[in-house]
Design a protein around this motif. Structure first.
Motif, PDB file in Angstrom:
ATOM      1  N   ILE A 231      34.093   1.472  18.404  1.00 31.26           N
ATOM      2  CA  ILE A 231      35.552   1.484  18.405  1.00 31.26           C
ATOM      3  C   ILE A 231      36.068   2.354  19.559  1.00 31.26           C
ATOM      4  O   ILE A 231      35.848   3.568  19.585  1.00 31.26           O
ATOM      5  CB  ILE A 231      36.095   2.011  17.063  1.00 31.26           C
ATOM      6  CG1 ILE A 231      35.563   1.181  15.894  1.00 31.26           C
ATOM      7  CG2 ILE A 231      37.626   2.000  17.090  1.00 31.26           C
ATOM      8  CD1 ILE A 231      35.910  -0.281  15.952  1.00 31.26           C
ATOM      9  N   PRO A 232      36.779   1.745  20.530  1.00 31.13           N
ATOM     10  CA  PRO A 232      37.214   2.503  21.707  1.00 31.13           C
ATOM     11  C   PRO A 232      38.629   3.065  21.621  1.00 31.13           C
ATOM     12  O   PRO A 232      39.010   3.916  22.422  1.00 31.13           O
ATOM     13  CB  PRO A 232      37.143   1.448  22.816  1.00 31.13           C
ATOM     14  CG  PRO A 232      37.513   0.172  22.104  1.00 31.13           C
ATOM     15  CD  PRO A 232      36.992   0.298  20.687  1.00 31.13           C
ATOM     16  N   SER A 233      39.444   2.565  20.666  1.00 32.43           N
ATOM     17  CA  SER A 233      40.848   2.975  20.615  1.00 32.43           C
ATOM     18  C   SER A 233      41.262   3.299  19.188  1.00 32.43           C
ATOM     19  O   SER A 233      40.524   3.053  18.241  1.00 32.43           O
ATOM     20  CB  SER A 233      41.747   1.860  21.173  1.00 32.43           C
ATOM     21  OG  SER A 233      41.865   0.811  20.222  1.00 32.43           O
ATOM     22  N   GLY A 234      42.491   3.813  19.059  1.00 33.10           N
ATOM     23  CA  GLY A 234      42.984   4.235  17.753  1.00 33.10           C
ATOM     24  C   GLY A 234      43.857   3.214  17.060  1.00 33.10           C
ATOM     25  O   GLY A 234      44.587   3.572  16.119  1.00 33.10           O
ATOM     26  N   SER A 235      43.793   1.938  17.439  1.00 34.52           N
ATOM     27  CA  SER A 235      44.715   0.942  16.883  1.00 34.52           C
ATOM     28  C   SER A 235      44.443   0.624  15.419  1.00 34.52           C
ATOM     29  O   SER A 235      45.301   0.053  14.746  1.00 34.52           O
ATOM     30  CB  SER A 235      44.649  -0.347  17.705  1.00 34.52           C
ATOM     31  OG  SER A 235      43.398  -0.990  17.541  1.00 34.52           O
ATOM     32  N   MET A 236      43.249   0.984  14.910  1.00 35.00           N
ATOM     33  CA  MET A 236      42.922   0.676  13.509  1.00 35.00           C
ATOM     34  C   MET A 236      42.796   1.938  12.647  1.00 35.00           C
ATOM     35  O   MET A 236      42.235   1.879  11.551  1.00 35.00           O
ATOM     36  CB  MET A 236      41.630  -0.134  13.445  1.00 35.00           C
ATOM     37  CG  MET A 236      41.784  -1.601  13.800  1.00 35.00           C
ATOM     38  SD  MET A 236      42.817  -2.504  12.633  1.00 35.00           S
ATOM     39  CE  MET A 236      41.775  -2.466  11.173  1.00 35.00           C
ATOM     40  N   LYS A 237      43.284   3.080  13.119  1.00 34.92           N
ATOM     41  CA  LYS A 237      43.274   4.291  12.292  1.00 34.92           C
ATOM     42  C   LYS A 237      44.092   4.044  11.033  1.00 34.92           C
ATOM     43  O   LYS A 237      45.083   3.337  11.059  1.00 34.92           O
ATOM     44  CB  LYS A 237      43.900   5.461  13.057  1.00 34.92           C
ATOM     45  CG  LYS A 237      43.067   5.989  14.210  1.00 34.92           C
ATOM     46  CD  LYS A 237      43.820   7.113  14.917  1.00 34.92           C
ATOM     47  CE  LYS A 237      43.033   7.646  16.094  1.00 34.92           C
ATOM     48  NZ  LYS A 237      43.787   8.667  16.843  1.00 34.92           N
ATOM     49  N   GLU A 238      43.774   4.607   9.843  1.00 37.66           N
ATOM     50  CA  GLU A 238      42.618   5.443   9.634  1.00 37.66           C
ATOM     51  C   GLU A 238      41.394   4.665   9.185  1.00 37.66           C
ATOM     52  O   GLU A 238      40.332   5.209   8.967  1.00 37.66           O
ATOM     53  CB  GLU A 238      42.934   6.524   8.598  1.00 37.66           C
ATOM     54  CG  GLU A 238      43.137   5.975   7.191  1.00 37.66           C
ATOM     55  CD  GLU A 238      43.394   7.054   6.151  1.00 37.66           C
ATOM     56  OE1 GLU A 238      42.651   7.081   5.168  1.00 37.66           O
ATOM     57  OE2 GLU A 238      44.327   7.858   6.347  1.00 37.66           O
ATOM     58  N   THR A 239      41.550   3.339   9.042  1.00 40.50           N
ATOM     59  CA  THR A 239      40.423   2.509   8.611  1.00 40.50           C
ATOM     60  C   THR A 239      39.238   2.686   9.553  1.00 40.50           C
ATOM     61  O   THR A 239      38.102   2.881   9.112  1.00 40.50           O
ATOM     62  CB  THR A 239      40.835   1.029   8.573  1.00 40.50           C
ATOM     63  OG1 THR A 239      41.970   0.882   7.708  1.00 40.50           O
ATOM     64  CG2 THR A 239      39.692   0.162   8.063  1.00 40.50           C
ATOM     65  N   LEU A 240      39.503   2.623  10.853  1.00 45.73           N
ATOM     66  CA  LEU A 240      38.473   2.805  11.876  1.00 45.73           C
ATOM     67  C   LEU A 240      38.940   3.864  12.863  1.00 45.73           C
ATOM     68  O   LEU A 240      40.071   3.794  13.361  1.00 45.73           O
ATOM     69  CB  LEU A 240      38.200   1.485  12.605  1.00 45.73           C
ATOM     70  CG  LEU A 240      37.650   0.333  11.760  1.00 45.73           C
ATOM     71  CD1 LEU A 240      37.619  -0.963  12.564  1.00 45.73           C
ATOM     72  CD2 LEU A 240      36.262   0.670  11.223  1.00 45.73           C
ATOM     73  N   LEU A 241      38.071   4.821  13.137  1.00 44.76           N
ATOM     74  CA  LEU A 241      38.394   5.904  14.057  1.00 44.76           C
ATOM     75  C   LEU A 241      37.714   5.670  15.400  1.00 44.76           C
ATOM     76  O   LEU A 241      36.687   4.985  15.495  1.00 44.76           O
ATOM     77  CB  LEU A 241      37.929   7.243  13.486  1.00 44.76           C
ATOM     78  CG  LEU A 241      38.463   7.637  12.110  1.00 44.76           C
ATOM     79  CD1 LEU A 241      37.908   8.999  11.698  1.00 44.76           C
ATOM     80  CD2 LEU A 241      39.992   7.650  12.102  1.00 44.76           C
TER      81      LEU A 241
END
Length: 278
Positions: A38-48
């Motif tokens: 994951i390179p970016s924060g577009s899916m926070k907090e599900t994906l960091l």
């Protein structure tokens, strides 16, 4: 002479072993599981940023997008999935295909750029979607939304890109506490997930999107920091994503690194080993 022949045979065997290993890895990545960082924060907090996972490529079957792309700019390597499996492109179909479910977190190929994106499926073919004051409406009905406190993170550079997080309580100094409002969203069908809010902006107020047949509508969980289907492809967004562009479903995080590289094992997040993606 015998020694020279033996040395030559040894080198040949080594080369063959490497080639076979690469072929096996390529087949495994094409048919079963593809690694994704994951390179970016577009899916926070599900994906960091820094989460490392394997994408299940068997979930939706196979298309040209199932073939891996290989891009190493430093040595001039740029092999696109279409260069390998372009003969499968053009019909918006899949081999052994099955449909994604609303709420799935999916890696897909951007319809124009060709880059791999990861977002959540919120709109299925035929759906009408709209954002009203930051609330998602699907087929004219608002999705369920419950307040769930704040998402808190450190104001610091994150990941290999070294980007800073955006904060609802901005401005925040380096090392300070960066906050975002946190809600639990419930989609039609009962899928629940966390969404974050940072500010009031244009994509919180949209017209109606009618999802075409054979396409899907994707959004990031970090709603104010996501380039997704709310923005048309002509404006640099994702737009509607064709069925054949799906690569696979993200099911489980293997490990996660809070540092600039996933090789910095001392920065790995101990609470995210084998964490399910919900």
């Amino acid at each position: 002479m015998t020694a020279k022949i033996s040395a030559g045979q040894s080198i040949l065997e080594t080369v063959k072993t490497v080639v076979y290993a690469l072929l096996i890895a390529g087949v495994f990545r094409t048919l079963f599981f593809q690694p994704f960082w994951i390179p970016s924060g577009s899916m926070k907090e599900t994906l960091l940023i820094g989460d490392f996972l394997f994408v299940n490529k068997m979930a939706y079957g196979y298309s040209y997008a199932s073939c891996p792309s290989l891009r190493i700019a430093s040595v001039g390597i740029d092999v696109d999935a279409k260069d390998i499996c372009g003969f499968l492109d053009g019909e918006n179909t899949r081999i052994l295909g099955s449909e994604p479910e609303r709420g799935d977190v999916v890696v897909f190929r951007h319809p124009v750029q060709g880059a791999d994106f990861i977002k959540r499926v919120v709109g299925l073919p035929g759906d009408k979607l709209q954002m009203k004051d930051g609330l998602l409406f699907i087929n004219e009905e608002p999705v369920g939304r419950e307040d769930a406190g704040n998402f808190e993170e450190l104001m610091a550079r994150q990941g290999p890109q070294g980007s800073h997080p955006r904060c609802e309580n901005a401005p925040v100094g380096q090392g300070g506490s960066c906050l975002k409002s946190r809600q639990i969203e419930t989609l039609p069908g009962g899928s629940k997930h966390v969404v974050l809010n940072i500010t009031n902006q244009g994509v919180d107020h949209t017209g109606v999107y009618q999802v075409p047949a054979g396409h899907y509508f994707f959004m990031g969980d970090n709603r104010d920091n996501s380039n997704d289907s709310r923005m048309p492809q002509t404006a640099g967004g994702v737009g509607f994503v064709p069925y054949e562009n799906l690569i696979g479903r993200a099911d489980r995080i293997i490990f996660s690194s809070a540092g600039r590289s996933m090789l910095f094992f001392w920065t790995w997040r101990s609470d995210r080993y084998f964490k399910a993606v919900e």
